[in-house]
Design a protein around this motif. Structure first.
Motif, mmCIF file in Angstrom:
data_model
loop_
_atom_site.group_PDB
_atom_site.id
_atom_site.type_symbol
_atom_site.label_atom_id
_atom_site.label_comp_id
_atom_site.label_asym_id
_atom_site.label_seq_id
_atom_site.Cartn_x
_atom_site.Cartn_y
_atom_site.Cartn_z
ATOM 1 N N GLU A 116 -9.862 -66.191 61.705
ATOM 2 C CA GLU A 116 -10.672 -65.597 62.759
ATOM 3 C C GLU A 116 -12.004 -65.058 62.238
ATOM 4 O O GLU A 116 -13.052 -65.283 62.849
ATOM 5 C CB GLU A 116 -9.888 -64.489 63.467
ATOM 6 N N SER A 117 -11.980 -64.360 61.113
ATOM 7 C CA SER A 117 -13.230 -63.791 60.600
ATOM 8 C C SER A 117 -14.198 -64.890 60.177
ATOM 9 O O SER A 117 -15.414 -64.785 60.386
ATOM 10 C CB SER A 117 -12.953 -62.841 59.435
ATOM 11 N N PHE A 159 -16.648 -67.560 69.570
ATOM 12 C CA PHE A 159 -15.267 -67.132 69.352
ATOM 13 C C PHE A 159 -14.643 -66.616 70.650
ATOM 14 O O PHE A 159 -13.474 -66.887 70.933
ATOM 15 C CB PHE A 159 -15.204 -66.055 68.267
ATOM 16 N N ARG A 175 -15.754 -66.395 63.333
ATOM 17 C CA ARG A 175 -16.808 -65.511 63.865
ATOM 18 C C ARG A 175 -18.082 -65.612 63.022
ATOM 19 O O ARG A 175 -19.188 -65.654 63.559
ATOM 20 C CB ARG A 175 -16.322 -64.059 63.879
ATOM 21 N N TYR A 203 -5.010 -73.058 64.098
ATOM 22 C CA TYR A 203 -5.836 -72.563 63.001
ATOM 23 C C TYR A 203 -4.976 -71.932 61.915
ATOM 24 O O TYR A 203 -3.830 -71.546 62.142
ATOM 25 C CB TYR A 203 -6.873 -71.558 63.520
ATOM 26 N N LYS A 212 -11.263 -68.066 72.712
ATOM 27 C CA LYS A 212 -10.164 -67.248 73.249
ATOM 28 C C LYS A 212 -9.967 -67.475 74.743
ATOM 29 O O LYS A 212 -8.840 -67.455 75.231
ATOM 30 C CB LYS A 212 -10.428 -65.759 72.978
ATOM 31 N N ARG A 232 -4.265 -69.940 71.279
ATOM 32 C CA ARG A 232 -4.414 -70.005 69.825
ATOM 33 C C ARG A 232 -3.045 -69.930 69.149
ATOM 34 O O ARG A 232 -2.214 -69.112 69.503
ATOM 35 C CB ARG A 232 -5.313 -68.869 69.343
#
Length: 201
Positions: A170-171, A182, A174, A79, A186, A191
């Motif tokens: 990440e934000s 999310f 989410r 990502y 994990k 990641r």
């Protein structure tokens, strides 16, 4: 009675559970390649040469090579910034490496087309999903389905191996998929953040 003997008692019932069609944990997919960095360099060099591009080794690729050396039964989640080779890795290099060195077949899906047949994707045990976050919500006969959420759920429950790329942070992940998805990302993947300028010219 010791803990070891207690554990051994359940090996018999585990086999019996399978005979009765009861749900049992699915064995995860393990990858362990020696010389993974050299293998990855060669794969990237080859696939980039098909586009008349030179291979430039990035710090992120080292982490991908570490995953190929020992994935600990987890998939890989690439990502971050665009233009740093995530698609080449996800669509071509990693699937080719797994086929050549482990005889494992990776089913590669374009995430924008996955809504056409979500159930087909769910039937595969090793999946590569490129550019998640760009797909639409599937709506067929009034039934709404979110393909990626279903696939990541199946990965956690059924031991599927996922190879995933996205330009979302990440934000953003989410916000788009929610905390539950999310957390499953994990728990089921290693990641690797791609951070730096685009290599596209």
């Amino acid at each position: 009675m010791t803990t070891t003997s207690n554990t051994q008692n359940f090996s018999d019932v585990f086999e019996e559970m399978k005979l009765h069609g009861m749900k049992t944990p699915t064995e995860k997919v393990y990858i362990s390649l020696s010389n993974a960095e050299d293998i990855l360099r060669n794969a990237l060099r080859y696939f980039l040469s098909l586009e008349n591009r030179e291979m430039q080794w990035l710090p992120e690729y080292e982490k991908v090579a570490n995953w190929l050396e020992n994935n600990c039964g987890r998939g890989i989640f690439l990502y971050g910034n665009c233009g740093r080779g995530k698609t080449i890795l996800c669509r071509y290099a990693i699937p080719a490496i797994l086929l050549k060195y482990t005889k494992k077949v990776v089913s590669v899906f374009d995430i924008q087309d996955i809504n056409k047949d979500i159930d087909n994707a769910l039937s595969k045990h090793i999946l590569s999903l490129d550019d998640i976050g760009t797909e639409e919500l599937s709506v067929k006969y009034g039934e709404k389905r979110m393909a990626f959420a279903e696939i990541i759920d199946a990965a956690e429950k059924n031991g599927k191996l996922l190879i995933i790329s996205t330009n979302l942070g990440e934000s953003d992940l989410r916000q788009r998929y929610g905390d539950r998805v999310f957390d499953r990302i994990k728990s089921t993947t290693t990641r690797v953040l791609f951070n730096g300028p685009s290599l596209r010219q």
